[in-house]
Design a protein around this motif. Sequence first.
Motif, short mmCIF file in Angstrom:
data_model
loop_
_atom_site.label_atom_id
_atom_site.label_comp_id
_atom_site.label_asym_id
_atom_site.label_seq_id
_atom_site.Cartn_x
_atom_site.Cartn_y
_atom_site.Cartn_z
N GLY A 329 0.91 -1.27 -0.04
CA GLY A 329 -0.04 -0.11 0.06
C GLY A 329 0.94 1.12 -0.12
O GLY A 329 0.44 2.26 -0.88
N GLN A 330 2.10 1.19 0.80
CA GLN A 330 2.72 2.50 1.11
C GLN A 330 3.51 2.65 -0.18
O GLN A 330 3.50 4.02 -0.75
CB GLN A 330 3.63 2.46 2.20
CG GLN A 330 3.22 2.45 3.50
CD GLN A 330 4.01 2.43 4.67
OE1 GLN A 330 5.18 2.43 4.25
NE2 GLN A 330 3.49 2.82 5.85
N SER A 332 2.19 2.05 -3.25
CA SER A 332 1.34 1.91 -4.37
C SER A 332 1.51 1.09 -5.72
O SER A 332 1.34 1.37 -6.69
CB SER A 332 1.35 3.49 -4.82
OG SER A 332 1.04 4.53 -4.04
#
Length: 368
Positions: A329-330, A332
């Motif tokens: 998630g971090q 992307s």
Amino acid sequence: MRYAHGLVIGKFYPPHAGHRHLIDTAAAACDRVTVVVAASSVESVPLPLRTAWLREAHPQPHVEIVPVVDDTEIDYGSDEIWSAHVAAFRSGVATRSGLGVSVPPVDAVFSSEEYGPELAKRLSARHVPVDPARSRFPVSGTAVRDDPVAHWEFLAPPVRAYLARRVVVVGAESTGTTTLARALAAHYASRGGVWAATRWVPEYGRTFTEEKLAAARREARDPSLWLDDLTWEPADFVRIAEHHAVMEDAAARSGSPLLVCDTDAFATALWHERYLGGPSAAVEAVHERNPHHLWILTSPDGVPFEQDGWRDGASIRSWMSARFEEELGQRSLPHIKVKGPHDQRLAAAITATEALLSKAWPFTTPLG
């Protein structure tokens, strides 16, 4: 007829079997061949990469692959534009002479394009047409850019490796990554045709660990040594990431438009963090230079932990799974998370992979 110096011009965007036939024909008829890779700056496949591909395909010592940037628009009715193109081509031909190498004048232009006779005329050379009807190899650069899958058979191994969509299955230990990776590749291989060559790349980290343990036992002359007795170094994880990347590229070169990978350098970076307490710039560098297109994270939910003697433990599994989800998630990175029974996970993976394959390949429109 034999020629002293043959010339082949093309964008090679990307190179295909028709290009190879063209260059091989010139190489068989000439004492020397110059292949000018004329690329514009708006095109998305880097000029050095195209040049390297052609040099791999044509290692003959009398064939010279020369990169040239040509940002002049194409207008076969303009004498001014013709002159600009010819000047760019001449600069490529003159490269070797600028290095003190004697280069005879071009006396033959080999081409399958309609502009071939005019180009030969402007270079005071003879035009040698090579399969202008494209009957031997019914393919063109435009056709490949429009639909690489339909023309996959005409692409050389390094071009396939560049274009293959790479899907990575990642997750903590005992979450079914290997099972899912193998099943996803098998699903596409079962389609037949170009997809029959779909490959999956197994995790190298496990193999490396087994080899490292065996070496430690031999060195200590103690067969009772086990995983907790191993000392891990940053170089170990770099070696794992590098070797896995080599395995990936080898599989992609001979595979289908899809390559499935069981883990990658991104995952190896997190295992470096797990064992050595921090990130590794060297492993991250491997991740950055080996792009992937989709990550599939296998959830531990609903999957009983199986201790096969090589795994950390159930508590570490939960922590690692959370770290994978957090980092995906971090950063992307395009990813999905699959959970539930195997059939449900495979169906979700196939849906996500289909969405990936439906996207156009990243070719920008060349100058025209």
